[in-house]
Design a protein around this motif. Structure first.
Motif, PDB file in Angstrom:
ATOM      1  N   ALA A  33     -33.476  21.215  45.154  1.00  0.00           N
ATOM      2  CA  ALA A  33     -34.814  21.454  45.704  1.00  0.00           C
ATOM      3  C   ALA A  33     -34.772  21.857  47.178  1.00  0.00           C
ATOM      4  CB  ALA A  33     -35.729  20.231  45.510  1.00  0.00           C
ATOM      5  N   TRP A  34     -33.609  22.308  47.667  1.00  0.00           N
ATOM      6  CA  TRP A  34     -33.554  22.835  49.024  1.00  0.00           C
ATOM      7  C   TRP A  34     -34.396  24.100  49.101  1.00  0.00           C
ATOM      8  CZ3 TRP A  34     -27.918  22.825  51.371  1.00  0.00           C
ATOM      9  CH2 TRP A  34     -27.451  21.498  51.449  1.00  0.00           C
ATOM     10  N   THR A  35     -35.087  24.262  50.202  1.00  0.00           N
ATOM     11  CA  THR A  35     -35.830  25.500  50.425  1.00  0.00           C
ATOM     12  C   THR A  35     -34.871  26.587  50.905  1.00  0.00           C
ATOM     13  OG1 THR A  35     -36.293  25.012  52.749  1.00  0.00           O
ATOM     14  CG2 THR A  35     -37.855  24.149  51.100  1.00  0.00           C
ATOM     15  N   ILE A  36     -35.376  27.817  50.938  1.00  0.00           N
ATOM     16  CA  ILE A  36     -34.562  28.896  51.509  1.00  0.00           C
ATOM     17  C   ILE A  36     -34.226  28.581  52.963  1.00  0.00           C
ATOM     18  CG2 ILE A  36     -34.504  31.344  52.114  1.00  0.00           C
ATOM     19  CD1 ILE A  36     -36.179  31.912  49.641  1.00  0.00           C
ATOM     20  N   ASP A  37     -35.199  28.050  53.707  1.00  0.00           N
ATOM     21  CA  ASP A  37     -34.918  27.611  55.077  1.00  0.00           C
ATOM     22  C   ASP A  37     -33.748  26.633  55.112  1.00  0.00           C
ATOM     23  OD1 ASP A  37     -36.599  28.853  57.001  1.00  0.00           O
ATOM     24  OD2 ASP A  37     -38.308  27.652  56.368  1.00  0.00           O
ATOM     25  N   ASP A  38     -33.778  25.648  54.211  1.00  0.00           N
ATOM     26  CA  ASP A  38     -32.710  24.637  54.187  1.00  0.00           C
ATOM     27  C   ASP A  38     -31.346  25.272  53.943  1.00  0.00           C
ATOM     28  OD1 ASP A  38     -34.359  22.408  54.609  1.00  0.00           O
ATOM     29  OD2 ASP A  38     -34.783  22.185  52.472  1.00  0.00           O
ATOM     30  N   ILE A  39     -31.288  26.213  53.007  1.00  0.00           N
ATOM     31  CA  ILE A  39     -30.014  26.860  52.687  1.00  0.00           C
ATOM     32  C   ILE A  39     -29.487  27.639  53.888  1.00  0.00           C
ATOM     33  CG2 ILE A  39     -28.987  28.730  51.328  1.00  0.00           C
ATOM     34  CD1 ILE A  39     -30.609  27.700  48.943  1.00  0.00           C
ATOM     35  N   VAL A  40     -30.363  28.390  54.539  1.00  0.00           N
ATOM     36  CA  VAL A  40     -29.897  29.184  55.689  1.00  0.00           C
ATOM     37  C   VAL A  40     -29.536  28.269  56.856  1.00  0.00           C
ATOM     38  CG1 VAL A  40     -30.457  31.069  57.264  1.00  0.00           C
ATOM     39  CG2 VAL A  40     -31.253  31.152  54.897  1.00  0.00           C
ATOM     40  N   ARG A  41     -30.279  27.172  57.031  1.00  0.00           N
ATOM     41  CA  ARG A  41     -29.890  26.200  58.064  1.00  0.00           C
ATOM     42  C   ARG A  41     -28.494  25.647  57.777  1.00  0.00           C
ATOM     43  NH1 ARG A  41     -35.286  23.681  57.113  1.00  0.00           N
ATOM     44  NH2 ARG A  41     -36.734  24.505  58.678  1.00  0.00           N
ATOM     45  N   HIS A  42     -28.247  25.321  56.528  1.00  0.00           N
ATOM     46  CA  HIS A  42     -26.945  24.777  56.131  1.00  0.00           C
ATOM     47  C   HIS A  42     -25.825  25.789  56.411  1.00  0.00           C
ATOM     48  CE1 HIS A  42     -23.994  22.551  53.757  1.00  0.00           C
ATOM     49  NE2 HIS A  42     -23.743  23.656  53.076  1.00  0.00           N
ATOM     50  N   LEU A  43     -26.051  27.040  56.046  1.00  0.00           N
ATOM     51  CA  LEU A  43     -25.047  28.072  56.321  1.00  0.00           C
ATOM     52  C   LEU A  43     -24.857  28.247  57.829  1.00  0.00           C
ATOM     53  CD1 LEU A  43     -25.972  30.774  53.653  1.00  0.00           C
ATOM     54  CD2 LEU A  43     -23.979  29.257  53.643  1.00  0.00           C
ATOM     55  N   HIS A  44     -25.954  28.219  58.554  1.00  0.00           N
ATOM     56  CA  HIS A  44     -25.869  28.389  60.003  1.00  0.00           C
ATOM     57  C   HIS A  44     -25.065  27.257  60.638  1.00  0.00           C
ATOM     58  CE1 HIS A  44     -26.794  29.176  64.144  1.00  0.00           C
ATOM     59  NE2 HIS A  44     -27.501  28.059  64.258  1.00  0.00           N
ATOM     60  N   MET A  45     -25.306  26.013  60.205  1.00  0.00           N
ATOM     61  CA  MET A  45     -24.559  24.896  60.782  1.00  0.00           C
ATOM     62  C   MET A  45     -23.081  24.995  60.404  1.00  0.00           C
ATOM     63  SD  MET A  45     -25.973  23.051  62.955  1.00  0.00           S
ATOM     64  CE  MET A  45     -24.484  22.028  63.044  1.00  0.00           C
ATOM     65  N   GLY A  46     -22.801  25.408  59.161  1.00  0.00           N
ATOM     66  CA  GLY A  46     -21.408  25.595  58.768  1.00  0.00           C
ATOM     67  C   GLY A  46     -20.722  26.646  59.613  1.00  0.00           C
TER      68      GLY A  46
END
Length: 265
Positions: A33-46
């Motif tokens: 249930a991650w949002t698109i924002d959540d996914i891009v935040r996760h990639l950005h932090m990685g």
């Protein structure tokens, strides 16, 4: 080549995200249930962590310690990232992520071929480190394509990197769960949309065969093997596919059958 492949993977996702409407970013995907924002935040932090590792190992160690300290306060991984980025979302997030990913590609390209980089798990050679970032980008992008019901662009030979990680992490999937590693890995034979066949011949009795894209989806846990046409033969192969995990971190259970799929467009 690995840097070129990672850069191309990032560019492909950037093109998809650039077409989003303002309301799309808060839509929940089938991935936890991650949002698109959540996914891009996760990639950005990685990518931010990876850039620190490639640029200043001491900075990476300090960043890791700070993240772990916040996690020990009871925050989930995604909540910690949301807090760390102060609600960065939408197009400003897209711009920040893309700029960081480009800087990371440049930093990795400057590394000597025998360099080793720090990470959350064991240190990695720069080639595998780069491919791991490509794998993360490719796999998380799948949830966005699925949500939007958008046909993913045709696979390119750079998919081989992800298949390679899937094969090479056979033992990791077991060790990460505290399980004994089977003495012989199943053979893997994959057909690609561009006419190549990839094969890792290791066993005469156990095997995974079929579509290369499906194999990459299964090893990255964007699909359950039951939702693919992969042919799985032998007890070891069937067990591997039930726990397969090509990414670092705590053991994750593959999604239940039928829960990760492309939405109607």
């Amino acid at each position: 080549q690995q840097v070129d492949d990672f850069r191309a993977e990032t560019a492909e996702l950037h093109q998809l995200l650039s077409g989003l409407g303002d309301s799309d970013w808060a839509r929940a995907t089938q991935f936890k249930a991650w949002t698109i924002d959540d996914i891009v935040r996760h990639l950005h932090m990685g990518d931010t962590m990876a850039l620190a590792s490639a640029s200043d190992p001491a900075e990476f160690t300090a960043l890791m310690a700070d993240i772990q300290a916040e996690r020990h306060k009871g925050l989930s991984r995604i909540d910690e990232t949301r807090q760390r980025l102060n609600g960065l979302a939408g197009r400003p997030l897209l711009q920040r992520w893309h700029e960081t990913a480009e800087r990371l590609c440049d930093a990795l390209a400057d590394k000597p071929a025998d360099a080793r980089l720090k990470w959350a798990g064991p240190d990695m050679g720069v080639r595998m480190f780069t491919t791991a970032r490509q794998m993360e980008t490719w796999s998380h992008a799948q949830a966005i394509y699925d949500l939007l019901g958008t046909e993913r662009p045709a696979a390119s030979p750079r998919l081989r990197n992800i298949a390679e990680i899937g094969v090479r992490t056979f033992g990791w999937a077991y060790r990460n769960r505290g399980l004994p590693v089977p003495p012989v890995m199943p053979s893997v034979r994959l057909d690609t949309p561009f006419g190549e066949t990839w094969e890792w011949k290791t066993s005469d009795s156990d095997s995974v065969e079929g579509d290369a894209i499906a194999f990459c989806q299964v090893v990255t846990q964007t699909r359950n093997v039951a939702d693919t046409s992969l042919s799985v033969r032998g007890d070891t192969a069937r067990h591997w596919m039930s726990i397969v995990q090509c990414f670092a971190g705590q053991p994750e259970t593959p999604p239940p059958p039928g829960t990760r799929h492309r939405s109607p467009s």
